[in-house]
Enzyme design. Structure first.
Site, PDB file in Angstrom:
ATOM      1  N   GLY A  32       0.856  -1.191   0.000  1.00 42.78           N
ATOM      2  CA  GLY A  32       0.000   0.000   0.000  1.00 42.78           C
ATOM      3  C   GLY A  32       0.885   1.230   0.000  1.00 42.78           C
ATOM      4  CG  ASN A  33       0.863   3.310  -2.594  1.00 42.91           C
ATOM      5  OD1 ASN A  33      -0.148   3.894  -2.957  1.00 42.91           O
ATOM      6  ND2 ASN A  33       1.253   2.148  -3.112  1.00 42.91           N
ATOM      7  N   GLY A  50       8.541  -0.125  -2.091  1.00 41.57           N
ATOM      8  CA  GLY A  50       9.058  -1.439  -1.696  1.00 41.57           C
ATOM      9  C   GLY A  50       9.906  -1.494  -0.451  1.00 41.57           C
ATOM     10  CD  GLU A  80      -0.267   1.680  -7.647  1.00 42.46           C
ATOM     11  OE1 GLU A  80      -0.491   2.425  -8.621  1.00 42.46           O
ATOM     12  OE2 GLU A  80      -0.595   0.487  -7.600  1.00 42.46           O
ATOM     13  CG  HIS A  99      -3.262   1.794  -2.704  1.00 38.83           C
ATOM     14  ND1 HIS A  99      -4.377   1.024  -2.947  1.00 38.83           N
ATOM     15  CD2 HIS A  99      -2.203   1.058  -3.152  1.00 38.83           C
ATOM     16  CE1 HIS A  99      -4.008  -0.110  -3.519  1.00 38.83           C
ATOM     17  NE2 HIS A  99      -2.689  -0.114  -3.645  1.00 38.83           N
ATOM     18  CG  HIS A 101      -2.575  -4.356  -1.063  1.00 35.11           C
ATOM     19  ND1 HIS A 101      -1.390  -4.876  -1.487  1.00 35.11           N
ATOM     20  CD2 HIS A 101      -2.854  -3.336  -1.922  1.00 35.11           C
ATOM     21  CE1 HIS A 101      -0.953  -4.208  -2.560  1.00 35.11           C
ATOM     22  NE2 HIS A 101      -1.824  -3.260  -2.826  1.00 35.11           N
ATOM     23  CG  HIS A 163      -4.605  -3.185  -6.676  1.00 37.72           C
ATOM     24  ND1 HIS A 163      -4.016  -2.285  -7.526  1.00 37.72           N
ATOM     25  CD2 HIS A 163      -3.832  -3.191  -5.555  1.00 37.72           C
ATOM     26  CE1 HIS A 163      -2.930  -1.786  -6.963  1.00 37.72           C
ATOM     27  NE2 HIS A 163      -2.801  -2.319  -5.762  1.00 37.72           N
TER      28      HIS A 163
HETATM   29 ZN   LIG Z   1      -1.570  -1.729  -4.238  1.00 37.88          ZN
END
Ligand SMILES: [Zn+2]
Length: 217
Positions: A32-33, A50, A80, A99, A101, A163
């Site tokens: 996520g970000n 990452g 993203e 964002h 998951h 996603h």
């Molecule tokens: Zn993602």
């Protein structure tokens, strides 16, 4: 003190909490970000690409402009980043993007089912319908375009097909709170659907009332 410490700290605090609470695909996950826009500037602070969040410090959060050029960055920004910028360009009410998951919202991403506002708090805080954004591969310009294509409904949460989830806010606290609210809504709706019983909908007047309240904010 760095020029963007405040925004970098806001991003880091939110990223660590969400990671520790399983929103990034594991209790130490980084799937996520998160970004925060610098007020009145086309600059954002965003999580780097990452890297695990649990041992990150403020200086690890990347600061970049809307052309994705680094302003203050030790690491490459999230892949993203283009999606985050597209959101800020299309929605002037949004100053923070999360964002994730997260598990229950991800269920709806693979059964391709929107989540209606079934509680007053969802209608009030997020919007009438949490829609699905059509699939495109992570980090692609096509995904950013697909997200931009859904932003006109003025909702503050979306589900990315196959996603994860997107939660927006006028502040990082609001985007963070919406992330949790979305997970609660998805969890309750999922379990309610499993009962096979009819789902009780909010009255249309309630949805209209909260739409008007949100427009006037
Ligand atoms: Zn993602």
């Amino acid at each position: 003190m760095g020029k963007y410490d405040q925004e970098q700290k806001a991003v880091l605090d939110c990223a660590k909490w969400l990671s520790e609470h399983g929103y990034f695909g594991g209790f130490r996950g980084s799937g996520g970000n998160i970004s925060v826009k610098v007020a009145n500037q086309n600059i954002i602070a965003i999580t780097p690409s990452g890297r695990p969040y649990w041992d990150m410090s403020i200086g690890d959060i990347s600061v970049m402009d809307f052309e994705l050029k680094p302003v203050e960055a030790k690491h490459a920004p999230s892949k993203e980043a283009g999606m985050h910028v597209a959101i800020y360009q299309h929605r002037s009410d949004v100053q923070a993007v999360v964002h994730t998951h997260q598990t229950y919202a991800s269920i709806f991403s693979i059964i391709n089912l929107s989540i209606p506002a079934l509680f007053d708090e969802i209608a009030n805080e997020i919007g009438a319908l949490i829609e699905i954004v059509p699939y495109a591969i992570s980090g692609s310009a096509e995904l950013a375009q697909n997200v931009a294509g859904r932003l006109g409904n003025q909702c503050l949460c979306y589900i990315l097909q196959n996603h994860g989830a997107l939660s927006l806010g006028a502040t990082i606290d609001q985007a963070w709170k919406n992330t949790e609210l979305l997970e609660k809504a998805a969890q309750v709706y999922y379990h309610a659907l499993l009962t096979g019983r009819e789902i009780s909908q909010l009255p249309k007047e309630t949805i209209d009332y909260f739409n008007k309240m949100r427009e006037s904010k």
